[in-house]
Write a protein that holds these residues in place. Sequence first.
Motif, PDB file in Angstrom:
ATOM      1  N   TRP A 242       0.861  -1.181   0.000  1.00  0.00           N
ATOM      2  CA  TRP A 242       0.000   0.000   0.000  1.00  0.00           C
ATOM      3  C   TRP A 242       0.895   1.229   0.000  1.00  0.00           C
ATOM      4  N   GLY A 243       0.693   2.112  -0.966  1.00  0.00           N
ATOM      5  CA  GLY A 243       1.539   3.299  -1.059  1.00  0.00           C
ATOM      6  C   GLY A 243       2.989   2.893  -1.223  1.00  0.00           C
TER       7      GLY A 243
ATOM      8  N   ILE B  55      -8.979  -6.355  -4.409  1.00  0.00           N
ATOM      9  CA  ILE B  55      -8.987  -5.878  -5.800  1.00  0.00           C
ATOM     10  C   ILE B  55      -9.967  -4.724  -5.959  1.00  0.00           C
ATOM     11  N   ALA B  56     -11.172  -4.872  -5.413  1.00  0.00           N
ATOM     12  CA  ALA B  56     -12.184  -3.813  -5.524  1.00  0.00           C
ATOM     13  C   ALA B  56     -11.721  -2.536  -4.833  1.00  0.00           C
ATOM     14  N   LEU B  57     -11.076  -2.652  -3.694  1.00  0.00           N
ATOM     15  CA  LEU B  57     -10.568  -1.479  -2.974  1.00  0.00           C
ATOM     16  C   LEU B  57      -9.509  -0.763  -3.797  1.00  0.00           C
ATOM     17  N   GLN B  58      -8.580  -1.512  -4.346  1.00  0.00           N
ATOM     18  CA  GLN B  58      -7.532  -0.910  -5.170  1.00  0.00           C
ATOM     19  C   GLN B  58      -8.126  -0.235  -6.408  1.00  0.00           C
TER      20      GLN B  58
ATOM     21  N   SER C 115     -11.125   1.030  -6.726  1.00  0.00           N
ATOM     22  CA  SER C 115     -11.850   2.251  -6.329  1.00  0.00           C
ATOM     23  C   SER C 115     -10.884   3.394  -6.070  1.00  0.00           C
ATOM     24  N   VAL C 116      -9.718   3.099  -5.531  1.00  0.00           N
ATOM     25  CA  VAL C 116      -8.719   4.142  -5.288  1.00  0.00           C
ATOM     26  C   VAL C 116      -8.180   4.661  -6.627  1.00  0.00           C
ATOM     27  N   ILE C 117      -7.918   3.774  -7.567  1.00  0.00           N
ATOM     28  CA  ILE C 117      -7.429   4.173  -8.885  1.00  0.00           C
ATOM     29  C   ILE C 117      -8.480   5.038  -9.591  1.00  0.00           C
ATOM     30  N   GLN C 118      -9.739   4.626  -9.530  1.00  0.00           N
ATOM     31  CA  GLN C 118     -10.812   5.405 -10.153  1.00  0.00           C
ATOM     32  C   GLN C 118     -10.961   6.774  -9.504  1.00  0.00           C
ATOM     33  N   ALA C 119     -10.856   6.842  -8.194  1.00  0.00           N
ATOM     34  CA  ALA C 119     -10.990   8.119  -7.502  1.00  0.00           C
ATOM     35  C   ALA C 119      -9.859   9.073  -7.883  1.00  0.00           C
ATOM     36  N   ARG C 120      -8.668   8.537  -8.077  1.00  0.00           N
ATOM     37  CA  ARG C 120      -7.521   9.382  -8.450  1.00  0.00           C
ATOM     38  C   ARG C 120      -7.608   9.865  -9.888  1.00  0.00           C
ATOM     39  N   SER C 121      -8.201   9.055 -10.766  1.00  0.00           N
ATOM     40  CA  SER C 121      -8.259   9.426 -12.176  1.00  0.00           C
ATOM     41  C   SER C 121      -9.531  10.207 -12.521  1.00  0.00           C
TER      42      SER C 121
END
Length: 180
Positions: free
Chosen positions: A19-20, A168-171, A173-179
């Motif tokens: 993470w990070g 996988i879903a958490l990762q 969602s983070v990618i979508q939120a950043r983009s």
Amino acid sequence: MLAGGRSSRMGTDKALLPWGNGTLLTHMRGMLIDAGAVEVVVSGDRPDVGGVPDATRDTGPMGALSQLASRLTDGAWIIVPVDMPLLSTDLLHALRAADTACACVEGHPLPMMLRVDDGMRALMHAVGARAGRERSLWALQQDIGTQHLPAARWQQALRNCNTPEDWIALQQSVIQARSG
């Protein structure tokens, strides 16, 4: 911080998931420090971060907390699970600000703030010695009358990952939120 457990549903040690710039464990530890923690105690066999191995294994989060009770100094402690990487310092501050013996978010036993003193330590040991569902964070919270923060504001922060699918879903969602 609770970083012990078997991670059986995940199939791998959740604390060591990337993470990070580190792992879930280093991320959560850093977040607690960023939120103002003077001391971070890690439950579990984590010698690299001064973790406290369970004396009795497989007793769940309440069993682990009970085993740590004598190590916790008097004052407010924020207990977080290692598998909620979206927790925010705002939520941790809101829990810390609660003027009560215990606070958590409605519907979620963790994260939780406990004001530790000799009486709380005794109760933690008593609940930790119970069997089955009576040895739980929920049981502790019921025994002491917990203040519940409204969940609506914190829903995203309270996402945890117990299975590979959750992870996988958490990762994603983070990618979508950043983009987005």
